[in-house]
Design a protein around this motif. Structure first.
Motif, short mmCIF file in Angstrom:
data_model
loop_
_atom_site.label_atom_id
_atom_site.label_comp_id
_atom_site.label_asym_id
_atom_site.label_seq_id
_atom_site.Cartn_x
_atom_site.Cartn_y
_atom_site.Cartn_z
N PHE A 174 1.05 -1.31 -0.10
CA PHE A 174 -0.10 -0.13 0.16
C PHE A 174 0.90 1.37 0.10
CE2 PHE A 174 -1.91 3.24 2.70
CZ PHE A 174 -3.13 3.80 1.78
N LEU A 175 1.93 1.30 0.85
CA LEU A 175 3.05 2.60 1.04
C LEU A 175 3.65 2.68 -0.20
CD1 LEU A 175 4.04 2.04 4.74
CD2 LEU A 175 2.01 3.59 3.76
N THR A 176 4.09 1.70 -0.83
CA THR A 176 4.83 1.70 -2.17
C THR A 176 4.22 1.98 -3.27
OG1 THR A 176 4.62 -0.80 -2.44
CG2 THR A 176 6.70 0.16 -1.29
N ASN A 177 2.99 1.46 -3.41
CA ASN A 177 1.99 2.06 -4.30
C ASN A 177 1.65 3.55 -4.41
OD1 ASN A 177 -0.15 1.48 -6.42
ND2 ASN A 177 -1.33 2.16 -5.07
N LYS A 178 1.44 3.96 -2.96
CA LYS A 178 1.09 5.30 -2.72
C LYS A 178 2.42 6.23 -3.20
CE LYS A 178 -0.56 8.75 0.89
NZ LYS A 178 -1.10 8.67 2.25
N LEU A 179 3.58 5.70 -3.05
CA LEU A 179 4.81 6.47 -3.23
C LEU A 179 5.07 6.29 -4.77
CD1 LEU A 179 7.70 7.75 -2.51
CD2 LEU A 179 8.53 5.29 -2.17
N VAL A 180 4.88 5.32 -5.40
CA VAL A 180 5.21 5.19 -6.94
C VAL A 180 4.16 5.78 -7.88
CG1 VAL A 180 5.52 3.60 -8.61
CG2 VAL A 180 6.71 2.98 -6.40
N THR A 181 2.98 5.66 -7.48
CA THR A 181 1.91 6.08 -8.17
C THR A 181 2.16 7.77 -8.57
OG1 THR A 181 0.06 4.87 -7.33
CG2 THR A 181 -0.41 6.76 -8.45
N PRO A 182 2.45 8.46 -7.63
CA PRO A 182 2.83 9.84 -8.02
C PRO A 182 3.89 9.96 -9.07
CG PRO A 182 2.46 9.87 -5.73
CD PRO A 182 2.53 8.66 -6.04
N LEU A 183 4.99 9.00 -8.89
CA LEU A 183 6.39 9.06 -9.60
C LEU A 183 6.02 8.66 -11.27
CD1 LEU A 183 9.07 7.43 -7.25
CD2 LEU A 183 8.76 9.79 -8.12
N THR A 184 4.82 7.68 -11.15
CA THR A 184 4.46 7.30 -12.30
C THR A 184 3.71 8.50 -13.34
OG1 THR A 184 4.33 4.95 -11.65
CG2 THR A 184 3.11 5.60 -13.64
N ARG A 185 2.72 9.16 -12.50
CA ARG A 185 2.38 10.02 -13.03
C ARG A 185 3.25 11.37 -13.44
NH1 ARG A 185 -2.75 10.67 -8.99
NH2 ARG A 185 -3.87 8.55 -9.57
N LYS A 195 7.58 16.02 -25.63
CA LYS A 195 6.86 16.37 -26.65
C LYS A 195 6.42 17.64 -27.01
CE LYS A 195 5.47 11.24 -26.87
NZ LYS A 195 4.33 10.43 -26.83
N ARG A 196 6.84 18.44 -25.88
CA ARG A 196 6.17 19.97 -25.74
C ARG A 196 4.94 20.27 -25.92
NH1 ARG A 196 10.66 23.05 -29.88
NH2 ARG A 196 12.54 22.11 -28.82
N LYS A 197 4.08 19.38 -25.15
CA LYS A 197 2.77 19.42 -24.87
C LYS A 197 2.35 20.09 -23.68
CE LYS A 197 1.60 15.35 -27.60
NZ LYS A 197 1.05 13.87 -27.57
N PHE A 198 2.85 21.36 -23.49
CA PHE A 198 2.95 22.26 -22.33
C PHE A 198 1.51 22.45 -21.87
CE2 PHE A 198 6.93 23.29 -24.45
CZ PHE A 198 7.92 22.95 -23.47
N GLU A 199 0.49 22.63 -22.70
CA GLU A 199 -0.83 22.94 -22.54
C GLU A 199 -1.28 21.78 -21.69
OE1 GLU A 199 -0.66 21.08 -26.32
OE2 GLU A 199 0.31 22.73 -25.42
N GLU A 200 -0.79 20.41 -21.88
CA GLU A 200 -1.22 19.37 -21.23
C GLU A 200 -0.93 19.04 -20.02
OE1 GLU A 200 -1.29 16.11 -23.91
OE2 GLU A 200 -2.31 17.09 -25.60
N ILE A 201 0.09 19.67 -19.38
CA ILE A 201 0.67 19.52 -18.07
C ILE A 201 -0.23 19.81 -17.00
CG2 ILE A 201 2.68 20.00 -16.64
CD1 ILE A 201 3.45 18.78 -19.24
N GLU A 202 -0.26 18.94 -16.12
CA GLU A 202 -1.25 18.93 -15.00
C GLU A 202 -0.36 18.74 -13.74
OE1 GLU A 202 -4.15 15.80 -15.44
OE2 GLU A 202 -5.03 16.89 -17.26
N PRO A 203 -0.87 19.51 -12.68
CA PRO A 203 -0.06 19.32 -11.28
C PRO A 203 -0.51 18.18 -10.61
CG PRO A 203 -1.41 21.51 -11.41
CD PRO A 203 -1.76 20.73 -12.68
#
Length: 444
Positions: A174-185, A195-203
């Protein structure tokens, strides 16, 4: 292998190693602890029996009288006579007594474990009082019984370890999934940047250091987008600024070549061509200077410079232009402040700002030097002109961004680059005089 699986595998391996070492240590110690505990219990029981026997039977002739009493205790024991080195009585059969007597040295009081057949026994010896009787009560417990308790304890411990391991591994997942998910995103956002798709960048929603990295990536994407846009604007503006004088020169040159103009117009055309060449030369020189300031550290050589001397040089150079435009130059009494700057470059930056103020001022230009702290000094240049439009303020220091009556659009960009090379910062705002207010903050 994905990072999440690597973390889970590493954590599980570490858990297995720790539990194996812990289990081995416990397994090694538990038998000694159980033997010691059993010996202590035997000693307690033996002391109770000896006390009863001492109070009731005091001579060797009375031994036979308490045989029935010992048989009722449900214990494995010997009544041993040290002086005669023989067993007087026992709760076990004669065959067992003889086996023990043959396999073990009853007179050796240091031996804790006795053997009989394939089994071992824990012993506890208690003397009768007075010691001159030489009688001793020896109690036995099969080591097999203690080992059964040991095995039962180990089995329960293994069950606890297994259940605990399942809980810990689940929590780890659970903890590693919580840690890795933001890294994946975050990886996905970096792909968009690639790819210079700056308009698609999300926080990205995250915590701790990952949140800081994600915010840095988000800020970097915005800065890259701004930089690319500024570069595109720069090339567009640069081409326009260079194209205009070149077209003027080309037009007059072709007219003179084809003898379209009369002698008077030809002379005027040559004057215009010289003027446009000088303007073109100025633009190119400023572009080269700006490029060097932003890419080559060696062109900037800081030394200790007196702020008072620097302001006096500025006043001396702008005063003729100010008098020509009927402007009043005001400045405060500068303290003895020493700045660590490149004198020539900083002089150019301040002149750019001052001449910019003179072009837009109506009647006065103020130059003020303050020292808000021991570590910083502020140089403020402000005028009473119309000021800078609100929509232009965020871009005023970009290349080829010109306000009303601007020249090349590079002067303020050069001033910004020089100030930043000095480790300071420059800001623009509205002056109480009504015009623009430029504030340079430098470290002393």
């Amino acid at each position: 292998m994905k990072l999440q699986y690597q973390l889970n595998a590493a954590f599980t391996a570490l858990l297995i190693v720790i539990m194996a070492v812990t289990g081995y240590v416990i397994y090694s110690l538990i038998l000694d602890l159980l033997i010691e505990d059993e010996r202590r219990q035997l000693e307690q029981k033996g002391e109770i029996i000896v006390n009863v026997l001492n109070e009731t039977y005091r001579t060797q002739e009375d031994v036979q009288q308490f045989n029935d009493f010992l048989q009722d205790q449900d214990l494995q024991l010997f009544l041993y006579d040290r002086r005669q080195n023989k067993v007087l009585l026992s709760t076990m059969s004669n065959e067992v007594v003889n086996g023990f007597f043959m396999n073990n040295d009853f007179s050796d009081t240091t031996e804790d474990l006795w053997e009989y057949g394939n089994d071992k026994f824990v012993t506890s010896r208690i003397l009768f009082y007075p010691e001159t009787l030489g009688m001793e009560l020896i109690l036995l417990t099969p080591l097999r019984d203690i080992q059964n308790v040991q095995q039962n304890f180990i089995q329960r411990m293994l069950i606890v370890f297994l259940v605990g391991s399942l809980v810990i591994v689940s929590l780890s997942y659970f903890l590693t999934n919580k840690l890795v998910t933001p890294l994946t995103r975050l990886k996905q956002q970096l792909k968009k940047i690639e790819k210079r798709k700056f308009e698609e960048i999300e926080p990205i929603k995250a915590t701790g250091e990952i949140k800081e990295v994600a915010q840095s990536v988000y800020d970097m994407a915005n800065e890259l987008q701004r930089y690319i846009n500024s570069q595109q604007t720069f090339f567009q503006n640069a081409s326009h600024e260079l194209k205009t004088p070149l077209m003027t020169i080309q037009g007059y040159a072709e007219g003179i070549k084809d003898h379209i103009f009369d002698e008077k117009d030809e002379e005027k055309g040559l004057e215009v061509m010289v003027k446009e060449v000088n303007r073109l030369k100025k633009i190119i020189n400023e572009m080269i200077l700006l490029a060097k300031l932003e890419s080559e550290q060696s062109v900037y050589n800081p030394t200790k410079v007196s702020a008072k001397v620097l302001i006096e040089e500025i006043i001396d150079r702008i005063l003729p232009v100010a008098n020509e435009n009927e402007l009043q130059i005001k400045h405060n009494d500068v303290e003895d402040i020493t700045l660590l700057v490149d004198e020539e470059k900083m002089l150019q930056a301040l002149l750019n700002l001052s001449f910019n103020g003179i072009r837009h001022a109506k009647s006065q230009l103020h130059i003020t030097v303050t020292s808000p702290s021991k570590q910083t000094a502020n140089i403020i240049i402000e005028d009473d002109g119309e000021g800078i439009a609100d929509d232009l303020i965020p871009h005023i220091f970009h290349r080829f961004v010109k306000g009303k009556n601007g020249e090349t659009g590079l002067g303020l960009a050069i001033a910004r680059a020089i100030v930043e090379q000095s480790g300071g910062k420059i800001e623009v705002g509205k002056s109480q005089l009504g015009g623009a207010k430029f504030t340079i903050q430098l470290y002393v």
